[in-house]
Design a protein around this motif. Structure first.
Motif, mmCIF file in Angstrom:
data_model
loop_
_atom_site.group_PDB
_atom_site.id
_atom_site.type_symbol
_atom_site.label_atom_id
_atom_site.label_comp_id
_atom_site.label_asym_id
_atom_site.label_seq_id
_atom_site.Cartn_x
_atom_site.Cartn_y
_atom_site.Cartn_z
ATOM 1 N N TYR A 4 0.852 -1.190 0.000
ATOM 2 C CA TYR A 4 0.000 0.000 0.000
ATOM 3 C C TYR A 4 0.883 1.234 0.000
ATOM 4 N N SER A 5 0.606 2.155 -0.904
ATOM 5 C CA SER A 5 1.263 3.456 -0.842
ATOM 6 C C SER A 5 0.380 4.446 -0.091
ATOM 7 N N ALA A 6 -0.924 4.144 -0.018
ATOM 8 C CA ALA A 6 -1.865 4.965 0.748
ATOM 9 C C ALA A 6 -3.133 4.156 0.964
ATOM 10 N N ILE A 7 -3.772 4.370 2.109
ATOM 11 C CA ILE A 7 -5.062 3.727 2.358
ATOM 12 C C ILE A 7 -5.866 4.592 3.321
ATOM 13 N N ASP A 8 -7.084 4.913 2.922
ATOM 14 C CA ASP A 8 -7.997 5.690 3.760
ATOM 15 C C ASP A 8 -9.140 4.780 4.189
ATOM 16 N N CYS A 9 -9.525 4.901 5.473
ATOM 17 C CA CYS A 9 -10.596 4.066 6.017
ATOM 18 C C CYS A 9 -11.731 4.952 6.519
ATOM 19 N N THR A 10 -12.926 4.670 6.058
ATOM 20 C CA THR A 10 -14.112 5.384 6.535
ATOM 21 C C THR A 10 -14.991 4.396 7.276
ATOM 22 N N THR A 11 -15.122 4.583 8.587
ATOM 23 C CA THR A 11 -15.896 3.665 9.414
ATOM 24 C C THR A 11 -17.282 4.237 9.679
ATOM 25 N N THR A 12 -18.300 3.475 9.323
ATOM 26 C CA THR A 12 -19.690 3.883 9.550
ATOM 27 C C THR A 12 -20.320 2.952 10.581
ATOM 28 N N ILE A 13 -20.844 3.523 11.654
ATOM 29 C CA ILE A 13 -21.534 2.738 12.672
ATOM 30 C C ILE A 13 -22.976 2.545 12.223
ATOM 31 N N GLU A 14 -23.343 1.314 11.881
ATOM 32 C CA GLU A 14 -24.705 1.037 11.420
ATOM 33 C C GLU A 14 -25.680 0.945 12.594
ATOM 34 N N SER A 15 -25.221 0.361 13.699
ATOM 35 C CA SER A 15 -26.080 0.257 14.890
ATOM 36 C C SER A 15 -25.227 -0.012 16.114
ATOM 37 N N ILE A 16 -25.734 0.421 17.266
ATOM 38 C CA ILE A 16 -25.095 0.144 18.557
ATOM 39 C C ILE A 16 -26.203 -0.228 19.535
ATOM 40 N N LYS A 17 -25.978 -1.270 20.310
ATOM 41 C CA LYS A 17 -26.943 -1.623 21.340
ATOM 42 C C LYS A 17 -26.218 -2.150 22.569
ATOM 43 N N ARG A 18 -26.839 -1.957 23.709
ATOM 44 C CA ARG A 18 -26.292 -2.500 24.951
ATOM 45 C C ARG A 18 -26.349 -4.018 24.894
ATOM 46 N N ASN A 19 -25.310 -4.655 25.405
ATOM 47 C CA ASN A 19 -25.256 -6.112 25.457
ATOM 48 C C ASN A 19 -24.777 -6.512 26.843
ATOM 49 N N GLY A 20 -25.719 -6.600 27.779
ATOM 50 C CA GLY A 20 -25.348 -6.857 29.163
ATOM 51 C C GLY A 20 -24.524 -5.703 29.695
ATOM 52 N N ALA A 21 -23.319 -6.009 30.179
ATOM 53 C CA ALA A 21 -22.423 -4.955 30.671
ATOM 54 C C ALA A 21 -21.591 -4.351 29.545
ATOM 55 N N GLY A 22 -21.763 -4.857 28.332
ATOM 56 C CA GLY A 22 -20.986 -4.377 27.207
ATOM 57 C C GLY A 22 -21.858 -3.773 26.130
ATOM 58 N N ALA A 23 -21.359 -3.804 24.901
ATOM 59 C CA ALA A 23 -22.088 -3.237 23.769
ATOM 60 C C ALA A 23 -21.749 -4.018 22.508
ATOM 61 N N THR A 24 -22.700 -4.041 21.585
ATOM 62 C CA THR A 24 -22.506 -4.645 20.276
ATOM 63 C C THR A 24 -22.680 -3.574 19.219
#
Length: 216
Positions: free
Chosen positions: A137-157
């Motif tokens: 790779y001479s260059a790489i750009d990453c675009t992260t999109t959060i589609e959904s977030i939900k509580r999962n017990g004491a954590g999250a998914t």
């Protein structure tokens, strides 16, 4: 008989009201959770994706096999491990889940990625028939999109989609949320691709950490 029917009807109505109240509580609780935690969770996930990918960008001038292999061994591996240690944490609970899973579902853990990355050089060294010009790779750009977030017990998914815009040569490797991965870099022109993942997180000492991931 009428008295019994009235009592029965009251019980049904009360049960329905309890269910409605519980559904409303869950909806409100999840909304409050997302409003408080979404930005931090998104920052952790996108931070890892970007840092790990940038660690695999080759900035050297020579494009021969040994130069690129040395880069992966001495620089890329160290940079990816720094990203892993910053954004990930070991989870005994997830390890036990993987061991007990009856349906073949497996979450990649921090330990899994650490083992895959040692050494990254091995992933690139295809033997004596490898051409003089290695994939990189001479260059790489990453675009992260959060589609959904939900509580999962004491954590999250979190369900996420990552768009990789890569420039370079061939199909090099990078460290992604599911471990060592191959993302096409093309041949001098930019190539774009998207990958979706399910990310498990846990809040430890006031900070969110990634503890597992799988394809989505």
């Amino acid at each position: 008989m009428k008295h019994r029917l009235k009592r029965l009807n009251r019980g049904i109505v009360l049960g329905i009201l309890v269910v409605i109240a519980f559904v409303i509580y869950l909806a409100v609780d999840n909304a409050v959770f997302k409003s408080k935690e979404k930005d931090e969770i998104e920052s952790v996930i996108s931070g890892f994706v970007s840092d790990a990918a940038q660690a695999c960008v080759y900035t050297g001038s020579a494009k021969d096999k040994e130069s690129i292999l040395t880069f992966y061994e001495r620089q890329a591996e160290a940079g990816c491990k720094d990203a892993l240690n910053k954004y990930w944490e070991h989870s005994d609970a997830l390890e036990k889940y993987n061991e007990a899973s009856l349906f073949g579902e497996y979450y990649t853990t921090k330990d899994d990625i650490e083992q895959e990355m040692t050494p990254l050089r091995d992933y690139m060294d295809y033997g004596d028939n490898t051409p003089a010009v290695m994939p990189y790779y001479s260059a790489i750009d990453c675009t992260t999109t959060i589609e959904s977030i939900k509580r999962n017990g004491a954590g999250a998914t979190a369900i996420i989609t990552v768009r990789y815009d890569a420039t370079g040569s061939g199909v090099p490797i990078l460290v992604s949320p599911i471990g060592v991965n191959y993302i096409e870099a093309g041949s001098g022109s930019q190539v774009s691709t998207s990958e979706s993942y399910r990310i498990e997180l846990y809040k430890q000492d006031g900070q969110w950490k990634i503890v597992g991931s799988t394809w989505y």
